[in-house]
Structure formats: C-alpha cells, structure tokens
Design a protein around this motif. Structure first.
Motif, short mmCIF file in Angstrom:
data_model
loop_
_atom_site.label_atom_id
_atom_site.label_comp_id
_atom_site.label_asym_id
_atom_site.label_seq_id
_atom_site.Cartn_x
_atom_site.Cartn_y
_atom_site.Cartn_z
N ARG A 32 -10.34 26.26 61.20
CA ARG A 32 -8.90 25.61 61.56
C ARG A 32 -9.31 24.24 62.34
O ARG A 32 -8.41 23.28 62.28
CB ARG A 32 -7.86 26.59 62.44
CG ARG A 32 -6.40 25.84 62.64
CD ARG A 32 -5.76 26.74 63.21
NE ARG A 32 -5.52 27.00 64.62
CZ ARG A 32 -6.16 28.26 65.05
NH1 ARG A 32 -6.75 29.30 64.25
NH2 ARG A 32 -6.45 28.33 66.17
N ASP A 51 -5.97 25.45 57.02
CA ASP A 51 -5.02 25.84 58.08
C ASP A 51 -3.79 26.65 57.29
O ASP A 51 -3.28 25.97 56.50
CB ASP A 51 -4.33 24.54 58.85
CG ASP A 51 -3.48 24.95 60.21
OD1 ASP A 51 -2.90 26.16 60.06
OD2 ASP A 51 -3.27 24.10 60.94
N LEU A 52 -3.78 27.74 57.90
CA LEU A 52 -2.47 28.60 57.33
C LEU A 52 -1.05 27.90 57.12
O LEU A 52 -0.23 28.49 56.59
CB LEU A 52 -2.34 30.16 57.89
CG LEU A 52 -3.53 31.09 57.50
CD1 LEU A 52 -3.74 32.22 58.39
CD2 LEU A 52 -3.25 31.32 55.97
N THR A 53 -0.88 27.22 58.19
CA THR A 53 0.35 26.46 58.53
C THR A 53 0.35 25.08 58.03
O THR A 53 1.24 24.47 58.21
CB THR A 53 0.77 26.53 59.86
OG1 THR A 53 -0.21 25.92 60.85
CG2 THR A 53 0.72 28.16 60.36
N SER A 72 -1.64 36.01 64.03
CA SER A 72 -1.24 34.85 65.04
C SER A 72 -1.84 35.01 66.54
O SER A 72 -1.56 34.27 67.27
CB SER A 72 0.14 34.74 64.69
OG SER A 72 0.67 35.88 65.30
N GLN A 80 4.93 31.49 65.33
CA GLN A 80 3.66 31.95 64.69
C GLN A 80 3.47 33.14 63.85
O GLN A 80 2.67 33.01 62.94
CB GLN A 80 2.67 31.73 65.75
CG GLN A 80 2.52 30.17 66.22
CD GLN A 80 2.20 29.01 65.15
OE1 GLN A 80 1.10 29.34 64.30
NE2 GLN A 80 2.97 28.26 64.74
N VAL A 84 2.14 32.49 60.26
CA VAL A 84 0.73 32.85 59.94
C VAL A 84 0.64 34.36 59.35
O VAL A 84 0.26 34.59 58.21
CB VAL A 84 -0.08 32.94 61.28
CG1 VAL A 84 -1.43 33.59 61.17
CG2 VAL A 84 -0.32 31.49 61.81
N ASP A 85 1.48 35.17 60.10
CA ASP A 85 1.06 36.68 59.58
C ASP A 85 1.96 37.02 58.18
O ASP A 85 1.71 37.83 57.32
CB ASP A 85 1.60 37.70 60.47
CG ASP A 85 0.58 37.60 61.89
OD1 ASP A 85 -0.39 37.94 61.68
OD2 ASP A 85 1.31 36.98 62.60
N GLY A 88 1.86 32.68 55.87
CA GLY A 88 0.33 32.25 55.49
C GLY A 88 -0.08 33.29 54.69
O GLY A 88 -0.86 32.91 53.74
#
Length: 208
Positions: A32, A51-53, A72, A80, A84-85, A88
């Motif tokens: 990241r 980046d997952l976001t 996260s 997040q 993310v979880d 993502g």
C-alpha cells in the motif's frame, strides 16, 4: 503459477511471502505504501503498489491465483471494516474474475456468526461472513481457510482440520502461512472450506 498476495504486509501475509521466497514460489505482493514495498522488496518477492480502497486493477494482470489475507485491523473504525474486509474482498473477487484468474484463497475466521462473537467484533464478523458468501457464489475455484485463534508461536508444521480432534482453538500464523503455500503449490484444489488449528498431523498430510 504467479500468486497475487493481498495483505502481504500483514502478519500472515509477511510469513507467506517469506516462505514463498525461500522455496522459490513465484508471488506478487501487493503493497500500500513505499515502507511496505521496501520490506517486501528486501525479502526478494515481486512487489506491486495497490490499495484495497483505491486503485489495484493492475496488480491482477498476469497472475494465476489470488490470496486474500488482508484486514483493516483492530485500531481502525467501522468505515475501514466495510471498505477493506467487505468491499475490498468483494472487489478482489470481481477483479480476479475479470482477469480470468482461476483460483482464489480467502483467509477468513473460524467463527463468522456475529451473534456469537464479542460485541466489538460483530461488525468485522458480518463483513467476513458476507465476503465469504460472495466468494462462494462466484464461479471461481476457491478455498476459504478458517484459522482459529491466531498466535505468534513458531510454526510446528503440524495442524488439525477437525476441531473435535484439536487440543486447543489456537493456530500459529506460521502454520497458516505454510498451509497456504502448500495449497498454492498444488495444481488442483477442491473448492470448499478448511479449518486450521494447531495439531499433530503434518500439514501436507492434513490437507489431503
């Protein structure tokens, strides 16, 4: 086969990258930021920024399988956890499909029923449960790994996949990483779920 590792800087992800580098298994670690990239470069694995976001589409190009072991973290907020979880993980599944990637390995949790978890973990368990279901409904060949309570104990190389036969509900992160690498090296993997707990059976044998 090149494996994209999402969550490569996490506690399981780092161990997986280190083991893969030692054994010559080709992996691409998604980082990241530059600090994460510097560590991953130092252990000799291919690294790609993503980046997952945010932007990560390019990270999937040329890969044959994906490991999702991102999280996260306990210090972040519910925003997040969702980004993310849940989102993502869902994005990773979608991108794997778009890039024609055949196999997807999800590191989840042993228990995903939010009503049976501690109150502070309930949103996280909701996210994991939904992400698992999304993967299960995809057309990807997939394995969902369900580790028990994670520890930093040195890996024994022995696990148990049947909770009724395990002495405790714990599993070392080293053993989870070794189990992942064992599955990644196989040409075919039957879709399903695998419980991972510390035990007495060699990992290779336990995963048969």
């Amino acid at each position: 086969m090149t494996t994209l590792i999402i969550g490569a800087n996490g506690k399981i992800g780092r161990r997986l990258c280190e083991q893969a580098a030692r054994k010559g298994h080709p992996v691409r670690a998604m980082a990241r930021n530059e600090q994460q990239k510097a560590f991953l470069d130092s252990i000799g694995v291919e690294t790609v920024m993503g980046d997952l976001t945010g932007q990560m589409t390019h990270a999937f190009e040329g890969c044959d399988q994906v490991v999702f072991t991102a999280g996260s973290g306990a210090a972040t907020g519910l925003d997040q956890t969702l980004m993310v979880d849940l989102n993502g993980a869902m994005r990773a599944v979608d991108l794997a499909r778009e890039h024609g990637i055949r196999r997807f390995f999800m590191v989840s949790t042993l228990h995903t029923d939010p009503l049976k978890g501690p109150e502070k973990l309930q949103p996280y368990l909701v996210a994991k449960r939904a992400a698992d279901a999304y993967l299960q409904c995809s057309n990807l060949e997939h394995v969902i790994l369900r580790p028990g309570r994670l520890s930093d104990e040195a890996g024994s190389g022995h696990i148990e996949t049947d909770p009724a036969r395990a002495a405790t509900g714990d599993v070392s992160r080293d053993n989870v990483a070794t189990a992942l690498l064992t599955l990644l090296a196989r040409k075919t993997t039957a879709p399903g779920e695998i419980v991972l707990l510390d035990g007495d059976r060699p990992i290779e044998q336990a995963l048969e």
